[in-house]
Design a protein around this motif. Structure first.
Motif, short mmCIF file in Angstrom:
data_model
loop_
_atom_site.label_atom_id
_atom_site.label_comp_id
_atom_site.label_asym_id
_atom_site.label_seq_id
_atom_site.Cartn_x
_atom_site.Cartn_y
_atom_site.Cartn_z
N LEU A 90 5.79 16.40 -7.38
CA LEU A 90 4.61 15.53 -7.75
C LEU A 90 5.13 14.84 -6.25
O LEU A 90 6.55 14.42 -6.59
CB LEU A 90 3.99 15.12 -8.65
N LEU A 91 4.32 14.44 -5.41
CA LEU A 91 5.22 13.49 -4.21
C LEU A 91 3.77 12.57 -4.05
O LEU A 91 3.04 13.05 -4.44
CB LEU A 91 4.88 13.87 -3.01
N ILE A 92 4.43 11.38 -4.53
CA ILE A 92 2.75 10.56 -4.17
C ILE A 92 3.45 9.48 -3.45
O ILE A 92 4.96 8.68 -3.29
CB ILE A 92 3.22 9.50 -5.84
N ALA A 93 3.05 9.15 -2.02
CA ALA A 93 3.17 8.27 -0.49
C ALA A 93 2.52 6.72 -0.82
O ALA A 93 1.16 7.16 -1.45
CB ALA A 93 3.14 8.78 -0.28
N ILE A 94 3.34 5.48 -1.50
CA ILE A 94 2.76 4.20 -1.52
C ILE A 94 2.50 3.91 -0.08
O ILE A 94 3.21 3.89 1.08
CB ILE A 94 3.21 3.73 -1.98
N VAL A 95 1.27 3.43 0.68
CA VAL A 95 0.85 3.44 2.39
C VAL A 95 0.33 1.85 2.63
O VAL A 95 -0.20 2.01 1.14
CB VAL A 95 0.25 4.86 2.93
N ALA A 96 0.79 1.79 3.31
CA ALA A 96 -0.16 0.23 3.45
C ALA A 96 -0.56 -0.40 4.61
O ALA A 96 0.19 0.89 5.45
CB ALA A 96 0.23 -0.89 2.60
N GLU A 97 -1.41 -1.63 5.55
CA GLU A 97 -1.25 -1.87 6.79
C GLU A 97 0.14 -2.56 6.80
O GLU A 97 0.59 -3.59 5.29
CB GLU A 97 -2.44 -2.48 6.68
N LYS A 98 0.70 -1.99 8.01
CA LYS A 98 2.02 -2.70 8.00
C LYS A 98 1.52 -4.25 8.64
O LYS A 98 1.05 -5.03 8.79
CB LYS A 98 2.42 -2.81 9.52
N ASN A 99 2.11 -5.18 7.85
CA ASN A 99 2.22 -6.35 7.77
C ASN A 99 3.58 -6.87 6.60
O ASN A 99 4.26 -6.25 6.76
CB ASN A 99 0.88 -7.17 7.22
N ASP A 100 3.64 -8.31 6.61
CA ASP A 100 4.67 -9.32 6.43
C ASP A 100 5.11 -8.68 5.17
O ASP A 100 6.33 -8.91 4.28
CB ASP A 100 4.48 -10.22 6.59
N TRP A 101 3.86 -8.65 4.61
CA TRP A 101 4.55 -8.59 2.79
C TRP A 101 4.43 -7.17 1.89
O TRP A 101 4.49 -6.61 0.84
CB TRP A 101 3.33 -8.99 1.70
N ALA A 102 3.97 -5.81 3.33
CA ALA A 102 3.81 -4.99 2.91
C ALA A 102 4.68 -4.00 2.01
O ALA A 102 4.55 -3.38 0.78
CB ALA A 102 3.18 -3.41 3.33
#
Length: 177
Positions: A90-102
């Motif tokens: 199992l692979l879970i990639a945690i993704v987010a919009e790039k910002n100062d807090w990501a």
């Protein structure tokens, strides 16, 4: 499980049994990630869940091709083995919009997930090399990601072949004021 036991016992696991992670455990991992705090309570984390060994193999080869040019990694990257995701189920990639807090927000979610994994009897490992996938927008799109998103915390999970021994660590105080 006692929190102290989980914090002290959890280790990066790089050898896994050939055993699928049950869907109920996947849901528990995702719930733990979703419960993490975030800056201004924005809850920016999105999770890409990959259990397809074929897809993980493709991603592993992509990582190796991206990083294979760096001399210090060349021999490792030439290996036919999965030296990126360690054949984890199992692979879970945690993704987010790039910002100062990501980076901070996704890391908080990752730690929650790794501690929950330990509680469930699962091993885990943060795969920093997989962040190189951010250099290939086409690969990110194949994972359903938007152009404004990046992978911050790629995590693998599975049943360990053996648990690495805990190591005693001491806090390194830089300065106390």
């Amino acid at each position: 499980m006692e929190l102290e036991k989980a914090i002290n016992g959890r280790r990066s696991v790089r050898e896994y049994q050939d055993k699928e992670v049950p869907e109920s455990s996947v849901k528990e991992l995702l719930k733990a990630g979703a419960m993490a705090p975030s800056a201004m309570n924005k809850q920016p984390c999105h999770f890409i869940v990959i259990s397809s060994q074929k897809k993980m193999g493709e991603l592993s080869e992509k990582v190796k091709s991206i990083l294979g040019m760096e001399e210090r990694l060349a021999q490792r990257m030439k290996s036919k083995e999965d030296v990126i995701f360690y054949s984890a189920p199992l692979l879970i990639a945690i993704v987010a919009e790039k910002n100062d807090w990501a980076a901070a927000d996704t890391s908080l979610a990752a730690q929650n997930m790794m501690l929950r994994a330990y509680d469930l009897g699962l091993g885990s490992c943060f795969i920093g090399f997989a962040n190189s996938l951010n250099r290939d927008r086409e690969t990110l799109r194949s994972l359903g990601m938007e152009d404004s998103q990046e992978i911050f915390c790629p995590l693998i999970f599975g049943y360990p072949k053996a648990w690495p021994a805990p190591k005693i660590r001491e806090a390194k105080i830089q300065k106390r004021i």
